[in-house]
Design a protein around this motif. Structure first.
Motif, short mmCIF file in Angstrom:
data_model
loop_
_atom_site.label_atom_id
_atom_site.label_comp_id
_atom_site.label_asym_id
_atom_site.label_seq_id
_atom_site.Cartn_x
_atom_site.Cartn_y
_atom_site.Cartn_z
N LEU A 18 1.21 -1.19 -0.09
CA LEU A 18 0.12 -0.19 -0.14
C LEU A 18 1.13 1.62 -0.15
O LEU A 18 1.08 2.07 -1.07
N LEU A 19 1.59 1.32 0.46
CA LEU A 19 3.42 2.08 1.05
C LEU A 19 3.68 2.53 -0.38
O LEU A 19 3.94 3.58 -1.01
N ALA A 20 3.66 1.29 -1.01
CA ALA A 20 4.82 1.49 -2.79
C ALA A 20 3.32 2.10 -3.73
O ALA A 20 3.64 2.94 -4.25
N GLU A 21 2.30 1.51 -3.92
CA GLU A 21 1.95 1.63 -4.88
C GLU A 21 0.78 2.80 -5.08
O GLU A 21 -0.23 3.09 -5.20
N ARG A 22 -0.25 3.22 -3.06
CA ARG A 22 -1.12 4.29 -3.38
C ARG A 22 -2.49 3.86 -3.99
O ARG A 22 -3.38 4.45 -4.25
N ASN A 23 -2.57 2.76 -4.24
CA ASN A 23 -4.03 1.60 -4.76
C ASN A 23 -4.01 1.05 -4.33
O ASN A 23 -3.53 0.13 -4.58
N LEU A 24 -5.13 0.27 -4.23
CA LEU A 24 -5.94 -0.56 -3.29
C LEU A 24 -6.12 -2.07 -4.59
O LEU A 24 -5.20 -3.10 -3.77
N THR A 25 -6.43 -1.61 -5.33
CA THR A 25 -6.65 -2.88 -6.70
C THR A 25 -4.93 -3.06 -6.94
O THR A 25 -5.01 -4.36 -6.95
N ARG A 26 -4.20 -2.57 -7.42
CA ARG A 26 -2.36 -2.47 -7.73
C ARG A 26 -1.85 -2.95 -6.19
O ARG A 26 -1.31 -3.96 -6.74
N ALA A 27 -1.37 -2.87 -5.39
CA ALA A 27 -1.44 -3.22 -3.90
C ALA A 27 -1.55 -4.78 -3.96
O ALA A 27 -1.01 -5.77 -3.39
N GLY A 28 -2.95 -4.81 -4.29
CA GLY A 28 -3.33 -6.56 -4.33
C GLY A 28 -3.23 -7.33 -5.36
O GLY A 28 -3.04 -8.88 -4.84
N GLU A 29 -2.41 -6.54 -6.86
CA GLU A 29 -2.03 -7.44 -7.36
C GLU A 29 -0.72 -7.69 -6.72
O GLU A 29 -0.37 -8.35 -7.59
N ARG A 30 0.21 -7.06 -6.22
CA ARG A 30 1.45 -6.70 -5.44
C ARG A 30 1.66 -8.11 -4.93
O ARG A 30 2.53 -8.77 -4.86
N VAL A 31 0.77 -8.44 -4.27
CA VAL A 31 1.05 -9.16 -3.33
C VAL A 31 -0.17 -10.46 -3.22
O VAL A 31 -0.41 -11.25 -2.15
N GLY A 32 -0.60 -10.92 -4.16
CA GLY A 32 -1.74 -11.71 -4.59
C GLY A 32 -2.89 -11.66 -3.78
O GLY A 32 -3.93 -12.87 -3.44
N MET A 33 -3.68 -10.74 -3.98
CA MET A 33 -5.16 -10.47 -3.25
C MET A 33 -6.14 -9.61 -3.59
O MET A 33 -5.18 -9.09 -4.56
N THR A 34 -7.79 -9.66 -3.37
CA THR A 34 -8.42 -9.27 -3.86
C THR A 34 -8.44 -8.00 -3.90
O THR A 34 -7.94 -7.31 -2.15
N GLN A 35 -9.46 -7.33 -4.29
CA GLN A 35 -9.10 -5.66 -3.43
C GLN A 35 -10.09 -5.57 -2.07
O GLN A 35 -9.49 -4.54 -1.54
N PRO A 36 -11.03 -6.78 -2.16
CA PRO A 36 -11.73 -6.03 -0.90
C PRO A 36 -10.99 -7.05 0.00
O PRO A 36 -11.02 -6.28 1.13
N ALA A 37 -10.24 -7.71 -0.15
CA ALA A 37 -9.19 -8.40 1.42
C ALA A 37 -7.91 -7.26 1.42
O ALA A 37 -7.66 -7.29 2.60
N VAL A 38 -7.57 -6.56 0.60
CA VAL A 38 -6.91 -5.69 0.82
C VAL A 38 -6.75 -4.91 0.89
O VAL A 38 -6.41 -3.68 2.37
#
Length: 310
Positions: A18-38
């Protein structure tokens, strides 16, 4: 004092994304999680730190002051966790299942990824390399070196830490082959001053080798288009009256098929030396140093062709 037994390390991984992407969807893609999970993880992090961490601004998010202060702390934490789980007393490439995180430009990926992955498939079939782009908001920082295993970028750009050179290339000028300013395959200084340029950028505060070379000649070009990296430049130039600069290998790869010409210019050729950079704290990581060695082997293919011995 915080009871570490109650901490969820998965939250630290999400926080780093989240600190790197500042976006929930991209952060989820980065760690393999869905947007709701993030989103759920962000809620727990907000409760844990007593701070919003990410705040809405327009259609996106910005970091709160508390979140910005957490960036180096979280990066250091991620590094130590990786060291704990990934760095063994001895590294055996034949049995390792380590995933390396490498930050590099589009140009580097186009040139070195194929020979590198061939080497890994033969010698370390259980390993994996995850490539991410170079930082786009600023110069490569110590925090970036902590977050990634390696950063592959040009030398002479003020990147901190340790490094080893990989391969080099020279910049050339590209124009559409039908450009009326092209005379006997050359462009004059006046033509370069009058033509609009396609400019490559690698971070808002980072000047490039081409910026420096043009400035040295007293040229401040009019920018027609700004693109991230070198690979989009030939495609942006095709069919236009614009001019741009790319590494020679990129020009050789795309110029003919896009109807472009490499133009001679009075600008002194600028040399790009790509190097692998890492944080000094990782110098004793046997697996990482093995990867650096394999990158150097793959770079020999870039320099000398497929006949180079890997």
């Amino acid at each position: 004092m915080t009871d570490v037994r109650k901490l969820d390390l998965n939250l630290i991984v999400v926080l780093d994304a989240l600190l790197a992407e500042r976006n929930l969807t991209r952060a989820g893609e980065r760690v393999g999680m869905t947007q709701p999970a993030v989103s759920g993880a962000l809620g727990r992090l907000r409760e844990l730190f007593g701070d919003e961490l990410l705040e809405r601004q327009g259609r996106g998010f910005v970091l709160t002051p508390r979140a910005r202060a957490l960036i180096p702390v979280v990066a250091e934490c991620i590094t130590e966790v990786r060291r704990l789980y990934d760095v063994l007393p001895e590294f055996d490439p034949a049995t390792s299942t380590r995933t390396f995180l490498v930050s590099a430009s589009d140009y580097v990926l186009a040139e070195v990824s194929a020979p590198l992955l061939r080497v890994l498939a033969e010698e370390a079939p259980g390993t994996n390399v995850e490539f991410v782009g170079l930082p786009v908001e600023a110069m490569v920082s110590p925090i970036d070196l902590l977050r990634c295993d390696l950063v592959i970028a040009g030398t002479g750009r003020g990147i901190p830490g340790k490094r080893t050179s990989l391969f080099s290339d020279s910049f050339v000028c590209l124009v559409d082959a039908a450009n009326p300013s092209l005379e006997d395959g050359a462009l004059t200084v006046d033509a370069l001053r009058d033509l609009r340029h396609v400019r490559s950028v690698f971070g808002a505060q980072a000047s490039t080798h081409i910026d420096d070379a043009l400035t040295a000649e007293g040229l401040i070009p009019s920018v027609a288009m700004t693109v991230q990296g070198f690979m989009p430049v030939p495609f942006a130039l095709a069919g236009t009256p614009w001019v741009g600069w790319v590494p020679e290998r990129t020009a050789n790869r795309y110029a003919a098929s896009l109807g472009l010409a490499v133009a001679r210019t009075p600008i002194a050729p600028s040399v790009l030396v790509e190097a692998a950079h890492w944080h000094p704290s990782k110098s004793d990581d046997a697996a990482l140093q093995w990867l650096v060695h394999k990158l150097r082997q793959a770079s020999e293919v870039v320099e000398f062709g497929e006949d180079a011995e890997l």
